[in-house]
Design an enzyme around this catalytic site. Structure first.
Site, short mmCIF file in Angstrom:
data_model
loop_
_atom_site.label_atom_id
_atom_site.label_comp_id
_atom_site.label_asym_id
_atom_site.label_seq_id
_atom_site.Cartn_x
_atom_site.Cartn_y
_atom_site.Cartn_z
N CYS A 2 0.82 -1.21 0.00
CA CYS A 2 0.00 0.00 0.00
C CYS A 2 0.85 1.26 0.00
O CYS A 2 1.97 1.28 0.48
CB CYS A 2 -0.92 0.01 1.21
SG CYS A 2 -1.78 -1.55 1.48
N TRP A 74 -3.36 -2.58 -1.21
CA TRP A 74 -3.15 -3.98 -1.58
C TRP A 74 -3.95 -4.81 -0.58
O TRP A 74 -3.72 -4.76 0.61
CB TRP A 74 -1.67 -4.34 -1.49
CG TRP A 74 -1.39 -5.77 -1.85
CD1 TRP A 74 -1.39 -6.84 -1.02
CD2 TRP A 74 -1.07 -6.28 -3.14
NE1 TRP A 74 -1.09 -7.99 -1.70
CE2 TRP A 74 -0.88 -7.68 -3.01
CE3 TRP A 74 -0.91 -5.69 -4.40
CZ2 TRP A 74 -0.56 -8.49 -4.09
CZ3 TRP A 74 -0.58 -6.50 -5.47
CH2 TRP A 74 -0.41 -7.88 -5.31
N ASN A 98 -1.36 1.27 6.21
CA ASN A 98 -0.54 0.17 5.68
C ASN A 98 -0.25 -0.76 6.85
O ASN A 98 0.08 -0.30 7.94
CB ASN A 98 0.79 0.67 5.14
CG ASN A 98 0.63 1.53 3.91
OD1 ASN A 98 -0.45 1.66 3.36
ND2 ASN A 98 1.72 2.15 3.48
N GLU A 485 30.24 -12.97 1.47
CA GLU A 485 30.08 -12.17 0.25
C GLU A 485 30.23 -10.68 0.49
O GLU A 485 30.55 -9.95 -0.45
CB GLU A 485 28.73 -12.49 -0.42
CG GLU A 485 27.49 -12.05 0.29
CD GLU A 485 26.22 -12.45 -0.47
OE1 GLU A 485 26.29 -12.69 -1.69
OE2 GLU A 485 25.16 -12.53 0.16
N LYS A 601 24.08 -7.97 -8.92
CA LYS A 601 22.76 -8.21 -8.33
C LYS A 601 22.03 -9.33 -9.05
O LYS A 601 21.37 -10.15 -8.44
CB LYS A 601 21.93 -6.92 -8.38
CG LYS A 601 20.57 -7.04 -7.70
CD LYS A 601 20.71 -7.30 -6.22
CE LYS A 601 19.38 -7.42 -5.51
NZ LYS A 601 19.51 -7.90 -4.13
#
Length: 606
Positions: A2, A74, A98, A485, A601
């Site tokens: 939302c 949503w 929300n 990483e 990515k």
């Protein structure tokens, strides 16, 4: 996913509310609405579907307001419809929200017993009713808001109008972000910097638990205890608002802190909170499947391993998880009555795409668990299960990992019900546990100070071992992957039972051993592993809960105490501490956290 916008303006706000909501369309939504103060009263305009449907409503009924709020919804509680669209009104209160209110049914029943009636199926309307009740007791708006927030369990970001308070918007956040925009004689409230970007570049980020009262040219901010506080105002270039780090040093840190809201959005997409049922769409006949084949790389592969534990345990459905880059080259035995699930944040990972197409060539039905719903992977499968976590900028995946695990948890519950392994009552119980996860993840993130202290020692190590049993074993793999990483320290994750089959040879006084051990059915054996490590001088970093801390063997050098939680959601709750540990070690070592060396990515070549 939302979106929220609020404007305390000096000029008409209708067009500006719509402009902001359009900027928030990237978050995903299924209805939209606005409300504003018109001649001393609050008026609403709402529509199901896209913003153009709301614009059609406004063309027929303009909103002549200079103070207003807007929302893209949503659906979580209640189907997408006008009656469930935000804003919601109860008495003097109109608001947008929300998040997920975990105890809304309990609150609703209490309010109905006191004579309240409700027009929607949402949890949001309960907040409006509570706040209106507090105002009805004679409390001023800020005090009434604080009393209301104290009764809510769950996650929220709120923007509130109160009839009779014609130049004020109230806001509050817990587990969902909210920013305040400072204009010239005007103030703005938004779910992110992008929402207020068309109107101002001067923003401040509310912190967890903050609430605020906006008036013309001022923002009175209070912390969770109701004490007045100051939050720094900073300038955000409009072009950078979508990928703005906020108050965080790195995108990875921000994305770790985004996880309560990310999990909330993901879970809401796959469960019906009113009925307590899972809602995994796509026509997959779990009862008719012979097996599930998960193919993935990197962190997505580890999330898939987590899914294997969950699906096999609850649904009694065999699951194979394989590294996509190896899968098709070994000519696996596949049958058309199986389901292949490809997992990838980007939906473009070349090895995973190749493995997916190999399975499709064998006649298998296919699904994709992805963040990018327009990606190649999403377009080529029979069923798409989006993870809804929003843009992830940091190369080291964090919120995408927990979102993937949340999807697989919902899938495990749905498959268990479809295959007759659990009844409706047990499904509802498990869904309730899953709905608690965003709050518990937020509590877990609060361990950051304890984790930062651990990072001081871990950053000096050459090697680090991670150990776990059951679902904590894949999480041990993920912890080790994150550390190596971004900090470039050699790290390995092992099933704790394998310790004596080789890895114990690596244990010495210079080797930190991170043991993930909630107080569950595996705990006694994990404690035994701790004793073996400490007997050889290993420096234990013990991540457990309060019960585990009480029953831990003496001598653990560090204990990080996570929130108590059911084993169903423990993988979600224990993920932030290991992510934060890797992050703070990398920061201490001066590494480029968001762009670690040699990594990309999305790996779009084999």
């Amino acid at each position: 996913m939302c979106g929220i916008i609020g404007i305390v303006g000096t000029q008409p706000v209708e067009a500006r509310l719509i402009e902001s909501l359009k900027r928030l369309e990237y978050r995903g939504y299924d209805s939209a609405g606005v409300a504003g103060v018109v001649d001393g009263r609050i008026e609403r305009r709402r529509a199901a579907g896209k913003i153009r449907a709301l614009e059609e409503v406004l063309a027929g009924e303009p909103l002549a307001a200079t103070v207003g709020i807007g929302h893209t919804r949503w659906a979580t509680h209640g189907a997408p419809s006008v009656r469930n669209a935000h804003p919601h009104t109860q008495g003097r209160v109109t608001l947008v929200h929300n998040g997920i209110i975990e105890n809304f049914l309990e609150l609703r029943e209490r309010l109905e017993a006191a004579g309240r009636t409700f027009e929607s199926d949402t949890d949001t309307e309960v907040i409006a009713a509570l706040l209106d009740s507090e105002l009805g007791m004679g409390k001023p708006p800020v005090e009434a808001l604080k009393a209301t927030l104290d009764q809510l369990a769950g996650a929220y970001a709120l923007a509130v109008l109160i009839a009779g308070e014609d130049a004020m918007i109230l806001g509050a956040r817990r587990g969902s972000p909210l920013v305040v925009g400072h204009g010239q004689g005007e103030m703005f409230l938004g779910s992110d910097a992008l929402a207020v970007g068309p109107f101002t570049q001067r923003v401040c980020y509310l912190e967890e638990g903050d609430f605020v009262a906006l008036s013309h040219g001022a923002a009175a901010i209070y912390d969770a205890d109701g004490r007045p506080v100051e939050r720094a105002v900073r300038t955000v270039p409009a072009s950078a608002a979508l990928v703005e780090k906020g108050n965080y040093r790195h995108f990875m840190e921000k994305e770790i802190h985004d996880q309560p809201e990310g999990c909330q959005r993901t879970i809401a997409a796959y469960v019906d909170t009113l009925t307590g049922r899972t809602d995994i769409s796509g026509g997959i006949d779990f009862a008719g499947l012979s097996r599930i084949q998960i193919v993935a790389c990197g962190t997505s592969y580890i999330a898939g391993l987590m899914g294997k534990y969950l699906i096999e345990q609850f649904a009694d459905l065999p699951v194979d998880v394989e590294i996509a880059s190896e899968f098709r080259y070994r000519h696996p035995a596949l049958r058309p009555d199986g389901l292949v699930v490809a997992m990838s944040q980007s939906g473009e990972t070349a090895d995973t795409l190749a493995a997916l197409r190999y399975c499709q060539g064998k006649g298998m039905k296919s699904a994709a668990v992805v963040n990018a719903t327009e990606s190649t992977m999403a377009r080529e499968v029979d069923v798409v299960w989006p993870i809804h976590c929003g843009p992830e900028i940091g190369v080291a995946s964090t919120k995408a990992f927990t979102a993937q695990v949340a999807v697989l948890t919902a899938l495990a519950i749905a498959a268990a019900r479809a295959r007759g392994k659990i009844d409706a009552a047990e499904e509802q119980r498990m869904v309730r546990l899953l709905l608690e996860a965003p709050r518990l993840v937020a509590e877990s993130i609060k361990l950051e100070d304890a984790v930062r202290a651990v990072a001081q020692e871990v950053s000096k190590a050459r090697d680090v071992l991670y150990l776990g049993r059951g679902p904590m074993y894949p999480l041990a793999l993920e912890g080790a992957l994150k550390l190596k990483e971004i900090s470039y320290i050699h790290a390995e994750g092992y099933a704790a039972g394998e310790l004596k089959h080789g890895p114990i040879a690596l244990v010495d006084e210079q080797t930190p051993i991170v043991i993930l051990a909630p107080f569950d059915s595996y705990f006694e054996k994990s404690a035994s592993n701790m004793n073996e490590v400490m007997a050889r001088g290993g420096q234990v970093v013990f991540i457990t809960d309060a019960d585990g801390e009480r029953h831990a063997p003496s001598g653990a050098r560090v204990v990080v105490t996570a929130p108590r939680c059911d084993p169903l959601v423990a993988p979600l709750v224990y993920a932030p501490p290991i992510q934060l540990l890797a992050y703070h070690v990398a920061v201490l070592k001066g590494a480029d956290v968001d762009q670690p060396r040699n990594l990309a990515k999305s790996v779009t070549v084999e």
